[in-house]
Each structure stands twice: as structure tokens, then as C-alpha cells.
Design a protein around this motif. Structure first.
Motif, PDB file in Angstrom:
ATOM      1  N   LEU A 103      38.679  41.581  36.218  1.00  0.00           N
ATOM      2  CA  LEU A 103      38.402  40.587  37.118  1.00  0.00           C
ATOM      3  C   LEU A 103      37.135  40.673  37.443  1.00  0.00           C
ATOM      4  O   LEU A 103      36.520  39.358  38.126  1.00  0.00           O
ATOM      5  CB  LEU A 103      39.146  41.108  38.491  1.00  0.00           C
ATOM      6  CG  LEU A 103      40.894  41.276  38.450  1.00  0.00           C
ATOM      7  CD1 LEU A 103      41.069  41.746  39.975  1.00  0.00           C
ATOM      8  CD2 LEU A 103      41.242  39.770  38.076  1.00  0.00           C
ATOM      9  N   PHE A 112      36.331  35.081  36.375  1.00  0.00           N
ATOM     10  CA  PHE A 112      36.995  34.050  36.103  1.00  0.00           C
ATOM     11  C   PHE A 112      36.543  32.496  36.812  1.00  0.00           C
ATOM     12  O   PHE A 112      37.493  31.715  36.955  1.00  0.00           O
ATOM     13  CB  PHE A 112      38.616  34.185  36.346  1.00  0.00           C
ATOM     14  CG  PHE A 112      38.720  34.986  37.980  1.00  0.00           C
ATOM     15  CD1 PHE A 112      38.676  34.024  38.907  1.00  0.00           C
ATOM     16  CD2 PHE A 112      38.691  36.217  38.060  1.00  0.00           C
ATOM     17  CE1 PHE A 112      38.750  34.756  40.212  1.00  0.00           C
ATOM     18  CE2 PHE A 112      39.168  36.758  39.296  1.00  0.00           C
ATOM     19  CZ  PHE A 112      38.878  35.829  40.479  1.00  0.00           C
ATOM     20  N   LEU A 153      37.389  35.118  31.674  1.00  0.00           N
ATOM     21  CA  LEU A 153      38.783  34.856  31.805  1.00  0.00           C
ATOM     22  C   LEU A 153      39.203  33.915  32.521  1.00  0.00           C
ATOM     23  O   LEU A 153      38.987  33.410  33.495  1.00  0.00           O
ATOM     24  CB  LEU A 153      39.066  36.239  32.893  1.00  0.00           C
ATOM     25  CG  LEU A 153      40.443  36.640  33.193  1.00  0.00           C
ATOM     26  CD1 LEU A 153      40.933  37.471  32.091  1.00  0.00           C
ATOM     27  CD2 LEU A 153      40.420  37.541  34.467  1.00  0.00           C
ATOM     28  N   TYR A 170      42.064  30.867  33.929  1.00  0.00           N
ATOM     29  CA  TYR A 170      43.321  30.896  34.744  1.00  0.00           C
ATOM     30  C   TYR A 170      44.466  31.420  33.943  1.00  0.00           C
ATOM     31  O   TYR A 170      45.156  32.440  34.648  1.00  0.00           O
ATOM     32  CB  TYR A 170      43.488  29.908  35.361  1.00  0.00           C
ATOM     33  CG  TYR A 170      44.427  29.983  36.723  1.00  0.00           C
ATOM     34  CD1 TYR A 170      44.265  30.648  37.874  1.00  0.00           C
ATOM     35  CD2 TYR A 170      45.894  29.504  36.397  1.00  0.00           C
ATOM     36  CE1 TYR A 170      44.899  30.501  38.791  1.00  0.00           C
ATOM     37  CE2 TYR A 170      46.630  29.464  37.417  1.00  0.00           C
ATOM     38  CZ  TYR A 170      46.484  30.222  38.542  1.00  0.00           C
ATOM     39  OH  TYR A 170      47.364  30.304  39.627  1.00  0.00           O
ATOM     40  N   LEU A 186      44.129  35.069  33.756  1.00  0.00           N
ATOM     41  CA  LEU A 186      44.470  35.927  35.089  1.00  0.00           C
ATOM     42  C   LEU A 186      45.888  35.766  35.209  1.00  0.00           C
ATOM     43  O   LEU A 186      46.481  36.835  36.055  1.00  0.00           O
ATOM     44  CB  LEU A 186      43.755  34.990  36.298  1.00  0.00           C
ATOM     45  CG  LEU A 186      43.724  35.580  37.855  1.00  0.00           C
ATOM     46  CD1 LEU A 186      43.039  36.964  37.579  1.00  0.00           C
ATOM     47  CD2 LEU A 186      42.960  34.469  38.640  1.00  0.00           C
ATOM     48  N   ALA A 225      48.052  35.304  41.275  1.00  0.00           N
ATOM     49  CA  ALA A 225      46.945  34.998  40.582  1.00  0.00           C
ATOM     50  C   ALA A 225      46.386  34.054  41.293  1.00  0.00           C
ATOM     51  O   ALA A 225      44.972  33.915  41.549  1.00  0.00           O
ATOM     52  CB  ALA A 225      47.498  34.335  39.375  1.00  0.00           C
ATOM     53  N   TRP A 274      42.441  34.327  42.691  1.00  0.00           N
ATOM     54  CA  TRP A 274      41.457  33.101  42.379  1.00  0.00           C
ATOM     55  C   TRP A 274      40.577  32.833  43.191  1.00  0.00           C
ATOM     56  O   TRP A 274      39.487  32.415  42.979  1.00  0.00           O
ATOM     57  CB  TRP A 274      42.318  31.992  41.754  1.00  0.00           C
ATOM     58  CG  TRP A 274      41.630  30.932  41.188  1.00  0.00           C
ATOM     59  CD1 TRP A 274      41.567  29.946  41.788  1.00  0.00           C
ATOM     60  CD2 TRP A 274      41.094  30.842  39.792  1.00  0.00           C
ATOM     61  NE1 TRP A 274      40.711  28.825  41.112  1.00  0.00           N
ATOM     62  CE2 TRP A 274      40.573  29.436  39.955  1.00  0.00           C
ATOM     63  CE3 TRP A 274      40.924  31.362  38.759  1.00  0.00           C
ATOM     64  CZ2 TRP A 274      39.967  28.807  38.800  1.00  0.00           C
ATOM     65  CZ3 TRP A 274      40.480  30.750  37.600  1.00  0.00           C
ATOM     66  CH2 TRP A 274      39.770  29.671  37.515  1.00  0.00           C
TER      67      TRP A 274
END
Length: 861
Positions: A19, A43, A50, A52, A55, A85, A89
Motif C-alpha cells: 500500500l 496507488f 498499484l 485500483y 488494490l 478497497a 483508496w
């Protein structure tokens, strides 16, 4: 609250580290204190390592790797992974720094992420939503641990928080493999007996004034039958934001027992008689019975350890293995060696530290240090500490992660509920007037809204109980002032009750009120001088023996033990503990009697020497009430005398101002001097200072500056003070602020509604507030009806116990566009479909998840 869905580090770390960007890929100052997480996550950005989709896949792996006993049904795994997720995010959009995230800790950091994606989990069923929230806490724990390991700066600047997170990781790893360890057979057997003893000992509550001297009359009632859930409000702006407020929308008020949900450490403030000890009893009994409500599920399985400070104030905070001995628990000698320490080591403790104000002010710093060390060694245990509002300064335990709550005054519905419960309990006593109890109840319910003095006094269980008892004793004729109420109570309990109920031969001792009160005053004064809340039996008997020769009416009535037993059984003001130590039924009673004795002995120098100490405030007030004019002037003049500086000086001067409401006669010069020397002290520069002025009372209103000539910020602080003064004159002052545009000020004026006469405040304040952006709080049915008569409002905040039927009937349906729930209605929300223009439902994040919200209504938290 511990994360209940666990992942061992060996499986979590390889996923969680993805992450974040590698250390070498972060900007040069990534190791500096205060780096935005949005710049560290992997992300976000133009070409994130990374995606989505990756993720989402990673979230799916985290869901699938939980222990088999905790795993979701297969059909729930994909929806939960999608919500997880989306929640992770959002880290790339927040302005949270790594320092702030670590300081928040895993649970609060998870809560901040969840609240930033409102309604993301509305499609999940309750079990899946529960699983998601607990898994998110675990993921945040591993993420924070990873941040600390990669940034020495974080560990150096917050060593205690870093140590705590490492402890949680270790505990998580152990329990992810084998679950929480079971206690040994010997511990389990003792804990079962201990739980039964706690449930039996603390499931009784004495409602002041109803404990009649008749020996055949019960002196206490079941906590189950008489417990009244009071309300609590958050103290700091940070906590208000966590609770669902935003600094412009006012403070949410929650049931005090429910407000504890989601906390691990709480300092609860409340005035004398406000219900702090009863809340402690309820928590202990509910935990012992495994009967806590869903909001307090994190406390289930914990062992209640009730620690009244008065029991050990002089000896200092006991070590765990001394807990039961320090409070003289009857099973203290039977506990397995090291049992309490094992409970705390296994993080199963429910520490209930009741009454920090019972310790002398000079000893509180030492107690705090001992408590802090205990909480550092045995972190992970729940701890509730109670105190009177001014006993300790703001943020007294903030460094140890304690959140601060304050018990709110009882609103009209709560007062009515208490009065109803009181009279229901009275129907079980030996009185001869049971057929009139309903009449007494109804007369009292009708009187309180009509009389300002009664309304101002009936704001906590102690005074409500006293008012109920006196109303019954006088067949509906009540005194109104505070001193007059206590005088009437002394007359009722010490003189009239036995003869009027024909209890004439309960024992061989025949003492009337004067002798009884003098001896009780001696005991109370001894406790005051020794700065204690109880006496051993030997000390009580020695004190009585010392004063008997000076009270002629006691001659020939028996020895000191006979006299003591008479006071214990016949007055209802003393209470004997299992170890035969003795205390007054309430600290306020002790203060009242000690103050009267201090005036009788002319101990004004002693009173003045301690006047700046919080635990002496009530004694000083009552001493002024008892004092003759010259003595009163001496006391008040002494409060203003030079020699003190800083907070001590300010506290003494404000106390002088507060005492003016108790004065019956005072020379004009002293009165003018008090007004002159305190006038400039009533322009608070902080919210904490503004709140603290509320305890001074109505006299402050005469000294506050003209509200029409201050800035909006100062006007807000003045409103914070005035809304906490339960006096009709405050409404007139606040009315001068009602036309200002400041949302923060308007929210404070709306919040203050519950402290005043509903209809008058509605007419003079609520009806004039600009509704733009303002949530109007309703705490009881009277406020709901008053708002309906005004045509309703677009934004409503629910801060009291209502049913959907109450709200469907009371709210103007086509007006409502925004509804804020700061109180758990405990029902699905399908009934909201009846409001055609409702677009937004705001839910306090401390409340359970709402279900059944109709389509088209946005959920915010």
C-alpha cells in the motif's frame, strides 16, 4: 477496542507494505515528521505502481486470509473486498499526515477512513459490515506499524504510541494463531464467584431521601428498576468532530452509557449527584452479568474492577494484586495469587476509578502518576475515571489517551422519568400513603416547569430524589432554595419522620433533631479536617465519645456505640461498609453538615486556607449560606485577599462571586468589591474557560460584557457560558445574540435550548435563529412540539430518545431536508420514506450502523 478480525504479521505484512511506496521512491522529506499519506501511498499519482484493480485484488486477499473461525461466507467476500478497497483508496485524497495517523491509532484512523466514504457499505448485510469494520481496524494496525518501522522519526517523536502499536501487533499475532487465552480453572472458578458478588453488591442504589428511617423499610432499590441513562457531551473540538460534529454544528449529546462505546480510556466529569457513581455501578453489574448493550460489545468478557478513590486516597493507587484489599472486597482473601495482574496482562480488565475528587488536591498528581504507570504497563484494558468538573484541569489525562466526557444536566423528559421511577419505588415501602403517590407524582411533574428555583435544582438524580422525598413528606408543599431544601431534609430525616410514622421504640436511644444533627456535624467536620470521605468504626466511636459530654440530651442514653448505631439506623444519612467503616450517603450531605459545623466553630481561617481547592467549593458555598452577616463578610473578604496568584487567585475570586447567590445579608461595600474584582474575569479567552464560568451561577450574568459590542468569536464564548447558567435571566442575555450570522454561535444558542424553559426559549431564541445551515437539536417531546408549532425546520438533530412514531408525528414532513441522528433510535430507517424532501441522513459514527435507509437519501457520518 481490539480488532476482532485478525491477521498475523507473517501474512499481513507482505500485502500491507504494497500500500506504500518503497522508502527509496518517496520524496527526500518522506522521513520527516508530518508527511502526507497521500504522497506515500502506492496507488495514487500519474503512474501509480498499484492500480485500483490491483488494490481490489489485494483487498480480496486480505479478506480471504482471515482465520477460518472468522471467515465470511463465500458470497460475502467479494462485496466486502470492494468496500475495503474503496475505503483504503481514500487515503490518497485525505490531508492526514503519517504523524496524525499514528497519533490516532488503528481504531480512530480506521474510523476517519470509514467516515470519509459515507454509505460505501450500505449494500452489505449487518454481519458483512461488522466484518469489514473489524478487518479495516486490523489492516490499519499493520499499516501504522509499517509506517513506524520505516520512519525512525515517528518512533522517536511518539515513543509511547509506537510502543503501544508494537504491543497490539504482538497481541494480534498471538490471538490470530490461537485466540484469546482461557483463564485457568482456578481463575475461572474465582471469576464466576467474583462476578456474582459484583452483581449483588452494586445492583442496589440508594435514591437520596427515600431511604426512610423505618427499619422495616428498604433503604435501597434494584438498579435494574431505577437506573436512568443520563446524557453526556464531548469536551474538546477534536472529540466533537469524531462524534459527528464539525465545530460549526454544535456538540452531539449521547446517552452516557452508550457514549463510552468505541473508547478505551475515558475521564467522565459530572457535578455532585449527577449520576457518576450510578453509571459506574451499572457498568460493573452489566459486565458481571454479560448483559452489556451492543454499543459496548467491546467490553464484553472483561472483568469489572471497581476502585472508589475514597478507599485508598491516602495510601496511593494500589498495585493490581492489592485492588480487592484496597476496596475491602469480601473476596479479597480468596483471589488466586496474581489473579488481578493476570486479568490486566491478558487485557480483560474493566477499570472503574470512581471519584478522583475524593482525594485531596495535593495528592491527585501522585495518583495520576500511579494511574499513568499502571495504564502504560497494562495497556489494552478499558479504564473509566470519574471526577467533579473542576476537580482536575482540562486534558488531565489526555497524554495517556483519555477522552473527556461530561454528564449533561437532566432534561425535562429525564426528570419526568426519574420522578416516575422514584414514586414507583416508593410504592414498595412501608408508608401509609401509597394511595396518594400518583397524586404527589403528578403534582410534582406539574410544578417543576412552573417554578424557576425547582427547575434549576432538578437537574441531577441527587436533587431530584431529595425534591421527591420532600414533596411526599410535605404533601406537595416544597421549599425552593438549595439551602432551604437541605434544611427541610434535615428536619424530615432527623426530627419528624420517626414520630409521624409512629416509629417510637426502634431502639433505646431517644434523640431529637438538635442532638442528632450536632453529632453528625462532628463526624462530617472530622472528615473535612482529615480530608477523608470515611471513618473507621473506631474513629467514629472515638469522635462521638469525645463530644457526648458536651451534649446534655445524650446523658443516660447509652454508650458511644449505642449512639452511633442510633445515628446509623435512624437518620438515613450514614452508610456502613462491609469492613464497618462509615461514610455519608452522599458527599454533598457531608459537605453541608461540615460547613455548618465549621461556621459554628468559627473555623474561617481553615476554610479560607483551602478555598482554592476544588473539593472545598461546596463547603465554602454552604458556609456562606449558614454564616451571619459579619461572618459572611469575613469569608468573602478573605476570598478576595491578596497572597494567591494564578489559577488559585482566579478560582477564589470566582468562588466569591458564586457565593453571592447564597448570601442572605451582606454589607454593600463587600458586595460592590466582589463585583468590581471579578468583572474583568468574565471575558473568557478559551472554550474551556467559558464552560468553567457556568459553575459560578446566575451572578455571572450581571458581570458579562455587553453582547452587542463583541466579535463573533467572543460572542460564541459568551454564549457557551450563558447557556450553562440555568436561570431565566440568561435567556434575556442570549436573546441579544440571536440575530448574528455566525453558524458556530447559532449552533451554541440552539444547543442551549435543553437547559431552559422550553416554550420561553423557543419564543425568544429558537424562533429568531437564521436556519441556514443550522441543525436544530431536539432532546425531548416538548422541544419537538415547540418546533412543530413554529412550522418545523429543514435541518433537525435528534439528541434524545424518540420512537419513529414520535418523529413522524412531531416533525413537519415537507420541511425536513437534513436529519442528524446523534441518538440511537434502534430501528430500521424505512420510516424516513414519509419525508418527501429528505435528502441527507447524518449519523454519529459512534452509533450502530443504520439499516433500511430509503433510496435517494445520502448517508453521512
Amino acid at each position: 477496542m481490539d480488532p476482532a478480525v485478525r491477521l498475523a504479521s507473517s501474512v499481513a505484512d507482505p500485502l500491507v507494505c504494497q500500500l506504500l511506496l518503497p522508502v527509496e521512491s518517496t520524496p527526500d522529506k518522506a522521513q520527516a515528521e508530518g508527511e502526507l499519506l497521500a504522497r506515500l501511498v502506492s496507488f495514487r499519482g500519474e503512474t501509480p505502481p498499484l492500480s485500483y484493480e490491483s488494490l481490489l485484488s489485494l483487498a480480496g486477499e486480505l479478506v480471504a486470509l482471515t482465520a477460518p473461525a472468522q471467515r465470511l461466507p463465500p458470497w460475502d467476500e467479494e462485496p466486502v473486498a470492494g468496500v475495503l478497497a474503496r475505503t483504503l483508496w481514500i487515503m490518497g485524497e485525505l490531508d492526514t499526515t503519517d504523524v496524525q495517523a499514528v497519533r490516532l491509532g488503528p481504531q480512530d484512523f480506521a474510523r476517519s477512513l470509514r467516515s470519509a466514504v459515507p454509505g460505501a457499505d450500505r449494500e452489505l448485510n449487518p454481519d458483512a459490515a461488522w466484518f469489514h469494520d473489524r478487518l479495516l481496524v486490523t489492516v490499519c494496525l499493520h499499516l501504522l506499524h509499517h509506517l513506524i518501522r520505516r520512519s525512525p522519526v515517528l518512533a522517536e517523536h511518539m515513543p509511547e504510541r509506537a510502543h503501544r502499536i508494537r504491543q497490539l501487533i504482538d497481541l494480534n499475532d498471538v490471538e490470530a494463531v490461537r485466540g484469546r487465552p482461557e483463564p485457568s480453572a482456578a481463575d475461572a472458578e474465582f471469576e464466576a464467584r467474583y462476578a456474582r458478588s459484583i452483581a449483588e453488591e452494586y445492583n442496589r442504589v440508594t435514591i437520596y431521601g427515600i431511604d426512610l428511617p423505618n427499619p422495616n423499610t428498604p433503604d435501597s432499590w434494584s438498579l435494574d428498576a431505577t437506573y436512568l441513562s443520563l446524557s453526556a457531551e464531548f469536551e474538546s473540538p477534536h472529540q466533537r468532530r469524531e462524534a459527528g460534529g464539525d465545530g460549526d454544528s454544535g456538540e452531539p449529546v449521547l446517552p452516557a452509557d452508550r457514549a463510552l462505546g468505541g473508547h478505551e480510556r475515558v475521564l467522565l466529569r459530572g457535578a455532585a449527584g449527577s449520576g457518576k457513581t450510578t453509571l459506574v455501578q451499572w457498568l460493573a453489574v452489566s459486565a458481571a452479568r454479560d448483559a452489556l448493550p451492543p454499543e459496548l460489545a467491546s467490553l464484553r468478557g472483561r472483568i469489572p474492577l471497581v476502585l472508589p478513590v475514597r478507599r485508598f486516597a491516602r495510601e496511593g493507587f494500589p498495585a493490581p494484586d492489592g485492588f480487592l484489599h484496597a476496596v475491602r472486597h469480601p473476596l479479597a482473601g480468596e483471589a488466586p495469587d496474581g489473579w488481578a495482574a493476570r486479568v490486566l496482562t491478558e487485557e480483560r480488565g474493566l477499570l472503574l476509578v470512581d471519584g478522583i475528587d475524593e482525594a485531596p488536591e495535593s495528592e491527585r498528581a501522585a495518583l495520576r502518576g500511579q494511574l499513568r504507570r499502571l495504564m502504560r504497563v497494562y495497556s489494552g484494558n478499558f479504564c473509566l475515571v470519574t471526577a467533579r468538573p473542576s476537580a482536575v484541569e482540562p486534558n488531565w489525562l489526555a497524554d495517556e489517551g483519555f477522552d473527556e466526557l461530561e454528564l449533561a444536566p437532566m432534561n425535562r423528559d429525564q426528570v419526568a422519568a426519574f420522578i416516575t421511577a422514584w414514586h414507583a419505588a416508593a410504592a414498595d415501602d412501608e408508608g401509609k400513603d401509597h394511595q396518594r403517590l400518583e397524586e404527589y407524582r403528578d403534582r410534582l411533574l406539574a410544578s417543576i416547569p412552573l417554578y424557576r428555583e425547582l427547575r434549576g435544582l432538578a437537574t441531577n438524580p441527587l436533587m431530584c430524589g431529595l425534591i421527591c422525598a420532600l414533596n411526599r413528606d410535605r404533601s406537595g408543599s416544597l421549599p425552593h432554595g438549595r439551602k432551604e431544601l437541605y434544611e427541610a431534609a434535615m428536619e424530615m430525616l432527623l426530627q419528624r419522620r420517626d414520630p409521624e410514622r409512629r416509629v417510637l421504640y426502634a431502639d433505646a436511644v431517644k434523640l431529637r433533631r438538635g442532638a442528632r444533627e450536632r453529632l453528625l456535624r462532628k463526624l462530617a467536620y472530622r472528615m473535612l479536617v482529615d480530608r477523608r470521605a470515611e471513618l473507621t468504626m473506631e474513629e467514629a466511636l472515638a469522635e462521638i465519645s469525645r463530644h457526648l459530654p458536651a451534649i446534655p440530651s445524650t446523658a443516660g442514653q447509652g454508650g458511644p456505640e449505642d449512639i452511633f448505631n442510633h445515628l446509623l439506623l435512624r437518620t438515613g444519612l450514614l452508610r456502613e461498609q462491609p469492613d464497618r467503616s462509615v461514610e455519608f450517603v452522599h458527599r454533598t450531605v457531608q459537605d453541608y453538615l461540615a460547613a455548618k459545623e465549621a461556621v459554628e466553630q468559627g473555623a474561617f481561617d481553615m476554610l479560607l486556607a483551602h478555598a482554592h481547592e476544588a473539593e472545598w467549593e461546596e463547603v465554602i458555598r454552604m458556609a456562606v449560606a449558614h454564616a451571619r452577616p459579619a461572618e459572611c463578610a469575613r469569608l468573602l473578604g478573605g476570598l478576595l485577599a491578596p497572597g494567591r496568584t494564578g489559577m488559585q487567585r482566579n478560582r477564589r475570586r470566582l468562588l466569591a462571586a458564586a457565593c453571592l447567590e447564597h448570601v442572605t445579608e451582606l454589607d454593600p461595600d463587600t458586595h460592590a468589591r466582589i463585583r468590581r474584582e471579578t468583572r474583568n474575569m468574565v471575558r473568557p479567552t478559551t472554550l474551556e474557560g467559558a464552560r468553567s464560568l457556568g459553575w459560578v451561577g446566575p451572578i455571572v450574568l450581571e458581570m458579562l460584557p455587553d453582547p452587542t459590542h463583541v466579535t463573533d468569536k467572543e460572542a460564541h464564548r459568551l454564549a457557551v457560558t450563558a447557556t450553562r447558567i440555568n436561570d431565566d435571566a440568561a435567556i434575556h442575555y442570549l436573546a441579544q445574540l440571536r440575530n448574528r450570522a455566525s453558524l458556530q454561535l447559532r449552533a451554541e444558542l440552539a444547543r442551549g435550548w435543553r437547559n431552559f424553559d422550553t416554550d420561553r426559549y423557543a419564543d425568544e431564541i429558537i424562533a429568531h435563529l437564521d436556519p441556514e445551515g443550522l441543525y436544530f437539536p431536539v432532546s425531548d417531546r416538548f422541544e419537538l412540539e415547540a418546533l412543530r408549532k413554529m412550522g418545523g425546520r429543514a435541518r433537525i438533530q435528534i439528541v434524545g430518545p424518540f420512537t419513529p412514531d414520535d418523529l413522524l408525528e412531531g416533525l413537519v414532513r415537507d420541511q425536513l431536508t437534513h436529519l442528524w441522528l446523534a441518538y440511537d433510535l434502534r430501528v430500521p430507517m424505512g420510516w424516513l420514506a414519509a419525508f418527501p424532501n429528505l435528502t441527507t441522513l447524518r449519523v454519529n459514527p459512534r452509533l450502530p450502523r443504520v439499516t433500511g435507509v430509503p433510496e435517494g437519501i445520502r448517508i453521512m457520518s
